[in-house]
Design a protein around this motif. Structure first.
Motif, mmCIF file in Angstrom:
data_model
loop_
_atom_site.group_PDB
_atom_site.id
_atom_site.type_symbol
_atom_site.label_atom_id
_atom_site.label_comp_id
_atom_site.label_asym_id
_atom_site.label_seq_id
_atom_site.Cartn_x
_atom_site.Cartn_y
_atom_site.Cartn_z
ATOM 1 N N LEU A 27 -6.082 24.379 -15.493
ATOM 2 C CA LEU A 27 -6.863 23.514 -16.347
ATOM 3 C C LEU A 27 -6.816 22.041 -16.019
ATOM 4 N N LYS A 28 -5.553 21.555 -15.639
ATOM 5 C CA LYS A 28 -5.313 20.459 -15.395
ATOM 6 C C LYS A 28 -4.090 20.116 -14.355
ATOM 7 N N SER A 29 -4.261 19.326 -13.440
ATOM 8 C CA SER A 29 -3.214 19.229 -12.285
ATOM 9 C C SER A 29 -1.895 18.439 -13.062
ATOM 10 N N PRO A 30 -0.530 19.209 -12.871
ATOM 11 C CA PRO A 30 0.581 18.534 -13.477
ATOM 12 C C PRO A 30 0.930 17.083 -12.607
ATOM 13 N N MET A 31 0.270 16.670 -11.718
ATOM 14 C CA MET A 31 0.510 15.524 -10.708
ATOM 15 C C MET A 31 -0.264 14.372 -11.288
ATOM 16 N N ARG A 32 -1.147 14.725 -12.340
ATOM 17 C CA ARG A 32 -1.841 13.490 -12.925
ATOM 18 C C ARG A 32 -1.068 12.404 -13.131
ATOM 19 N N ARG A 33 -0.154 12.623 -14.087
ATOM 20 C CA ARG A 33 0.534 11.430 -14.624
ATOM 21 C C ARG A 33 1.719 11.011 -13.794
ATOM 22 N N ILE A 34 1.981 11.632 -12.549
ATOM 23 C CA ILE A 34 2.846 11.182 -11.547
ATOM 24 C C ILE A 34 2.050 10.065 -10.525
ATOM 25 N N HIS A 35 2.436 9.013 -10.713
ATOM 26 C CA HIS A 35 2.065 7.741 -9.760
ATOM 27 C C HIS A 35 2.389 7.667 -8.446
ATOM 28 N N LYS A 36 1.693 6.849 -7.820
ATOM 29 C CA LYS A 36 2.249 6.589 -6.413
ATOM 30 C C LYS A 36 3.855 5.769 -6.620
ATOM 31 N N ILE A 37 4.445 6.330 -5.903
ATOM 32 C CA ILE A 37 5.903 5.514 -5.728
ATOM 33 C C ILE A 37 5.977 4.416 -4.708
ATOM 34 N N ARG A 38 6.195 3.105 -5.374
ATOM 35 C CA ARG A 38 6.344 1.969 -4.745
ATOM 36 C C ARG A 38 7.463 1.751 -3.940
ATOM 37 N N ALA A 39 7.291 1.484 -2.800
ATOM 38 C CA ALA A 39 8.051 1.326 -1.745
ATOM 39 C C ALA A 39 8.418 -0.026 -1.331
ATOM 40 N N GLU A 40 9.425 -0.801 -0.915
ATOM 41 C CA GLU A 40 9.443 -2.027 -0.293
ATOM 42 C C GLU A 40 8.592 -2.189 1.146
ATOM 43 N N LYS A 41 7.820 -3.094 1.188
ATOM 44 C CA LYS A 41 7.126 -3.395 2.286
ATOM 45 C C LYS A 41 7.666 -4.385 3.306
ATOM 46 N N LEU A 42 8.365 -3.737 4.507
ATOM 47 C CA LEU A 42 9.136 -4.707 5.233
ATOM 48 C C LEU A 42 8.259 -5.137 6.522
ATOM 49 N N VAL A 43 8.323 -6.453 7.028
ATOM 50 C CA VAL A 43 7.359 -6.958 8.143
ATOM 51 C C VAL A 43 8.061 -6.367 9.469
ATOM 52 N N LYS A 44 7.097 -5.681 9.896
ATOM 53 C CA LYS A 44 7.593 -5.077 11.341
ATOM 54 C C LYS A 44 7.842 -6.099 12.269
ATOM 55 N N ASN A 45 8.630 -5.743 13.109
ATOM 56 C CA ASN A 45 8.960 -6.740 14.441
ATOM 57 C C ASN A 45 7.714 -6.643 15.315
ATOM 58 N N VAL A 46 7.162 -7.801 15.885
ATOM 59 C CA VAL A 46 5.926 -7.870 16.856
ATOM 60 C C VAL A 46 6.701 -7.568 18.122
ATOM 61 N N ILE A 47 6.136 -6.706 19.177
ATOM 62 C CA ILE A 47 6.583 -6.548 20.346
ATOM 63 C C ILE A 47 6.174 -7.937 21.233
ATOM 64 N N THR A 48 7.186 -8.270 22.031
ATOM 65 C CA THR A 48 6.884 -9.567 22.736
ATOM 66 C C THR A 48 6.466 -9.298 24.256
ATOM 67 N N ASP A 49 5.984 -10.246 24.877
ATOM 68 C CA ASP A 49 5.474 -10.182 26.326
ATOM 69 C C ASP A 49 6.642 -9.621 27.150
ATOM 70 N N GLU A 50 7.706 -10.417 26.773
ATOM 71 C CA GLU A 50 9.034 -9.925 27.557
ATOM 72 C C GLU A 50 9.336 -8.366 27.450
ATOM 73 N N ASP A 51 9.137 -7.874 26.390
ATOM 74 C CA ASP A 51 9.530 -6.630 25.931
ATOM 75 C C ASP A 51 8.282 -5.678 26.492
ATOM 76 N N ILE A 52 7.305 -6.057 26.540
ATOM 77 C CA ILE A 52 6.010 -5.296 27.492
ATOM 78 C C ILE A 52 6.434 -5.202 29.102
ATOM 79 N N GLU A 53 7.019 -6.478 29.388
ATOM 80 C CA GLU A 53 7.367 -6.558 30.969
ATOM 81 C C GLU A 53 8.485 -5.490 31.334
#
Length: 256
Positions: free
Chosen positions: A130-156
């Motif tokens: 009749l009704k999903s038991p997950m309706r009232r379980i909302h998205k779990i918020r997580a910390e958004k970390l800034v990812k390191n950008v690959i450098t030209d030196e790393d590519i070389e």
């Protein structure tokens, strides 16, 4: 049958007294309702099988189907009662225990929540519950970390670590286009347009799009393809015979 049962009782209530009406109800229950064939109960595993089949029909990849199956199977092994009777509180407790037992982060738990929610939403849409038991379980918020950008030196450094033409072409194509590894391994030689320096990739949900690569990637791709002696249509293949199409795990191992 139950609706007709109620209608008969209501009509006879006008001409029968309380004791007669009670006796009529008992007789009808004995001879009519109890003799109805009982429907076979659908097991949780059968519900899961139907759900996975529906997802397959929607075009989900084998990897996604496997993720759904593993996630929901873990739930059903923990919550042994029928899915029709699972409550919201039980689901909250399950997610909390899952995080404690597996010592995982909020992002992982939210992925589990999303998969389970998809399963119960499908059950609701198909009128199995009749009704999903997950309706009232909302998205779990997580910390958004800034990812390191690959450098030209790393590519070389990555290029210097390559021991074959294939790996150089693979790294340059990934770097210049930004495509996913899963999209890379699905590429065929016919998907590459060297004159326009573009290729057609199929992303999530088999969505097609065009991406463009730089001149350095073009040179390395041409050199790599010229060095191949196999007839596999895949763009990137294993180095050893029978030169099968590279898998995601193979690319990740080479990059490491």
């Amino acid at each position: 049958m139950n609706e007709k049962f109620v209608e008969i009782i209501n009509e006879m209530a006008e001409v029968l007294n309380a004791s007669q009406l009670k006796r009529l109800q008992e007789v009808m229950l004995k001879h009519l309702v109890e003799r109805e064939p009982r429907k076979r109960k659908t097991s949780n595993k059968e519900y899961l099988a139907k759900f996975l089949e529906a997802k397959k029909m929607e075009g989900c990849s084998d990897r996604t189907i496997k993720y759904y199956r593993v996630t929901v199977e873990q739930l059903l092994n923990k919550v042994v009662r029928p899915v029709r009777r699972v409550t919201t509180e039980e689901m909250r407790e399950y997610l909390v225990d899952y995080q404690k037992i597996n010592n995982c982060g909020k992002t992982t738990v939210d992925n589990i929540r999303r998969n389970i929610s998809s399963f119960f939403s499908w059950l609701e849409e198909e009128d199995y519950i009749l009704k999903s038991p997950m309706r009232r379980i909302h998205k779990i918020r997580a910390e958004k970390l800034v990812k390191n950008v690959i450098t030209d030196e790393d590519i070389e450094k990555l290029r210097d670590g390559c021991s074959c033409l294939r790996d150089v072409a693979m790294i340059d194509l990934l770097y210049s286009t930004g495509i996913r590894v899963g999209e890379l391994v699905r590429l065929n030689k016919t998907d590459i347009n060297f004159s326009e320096r573009e290729c057609v990739v199929f992303g999530k949900g088999d969505k097609e799009r065009r991406v463009y690569f730089d001149a350095k990637s073009k040179v390395h791709l041409i050199n790599y393809l010229r060095s191949r002696t196999d007839d596999n249509p895949a763009l990137f293949v294993s180095l050893d015979k029978p030169n099968d199409r590279l898998k995601i795990s193979g690319v990740e191992i080479r990059l490491r």
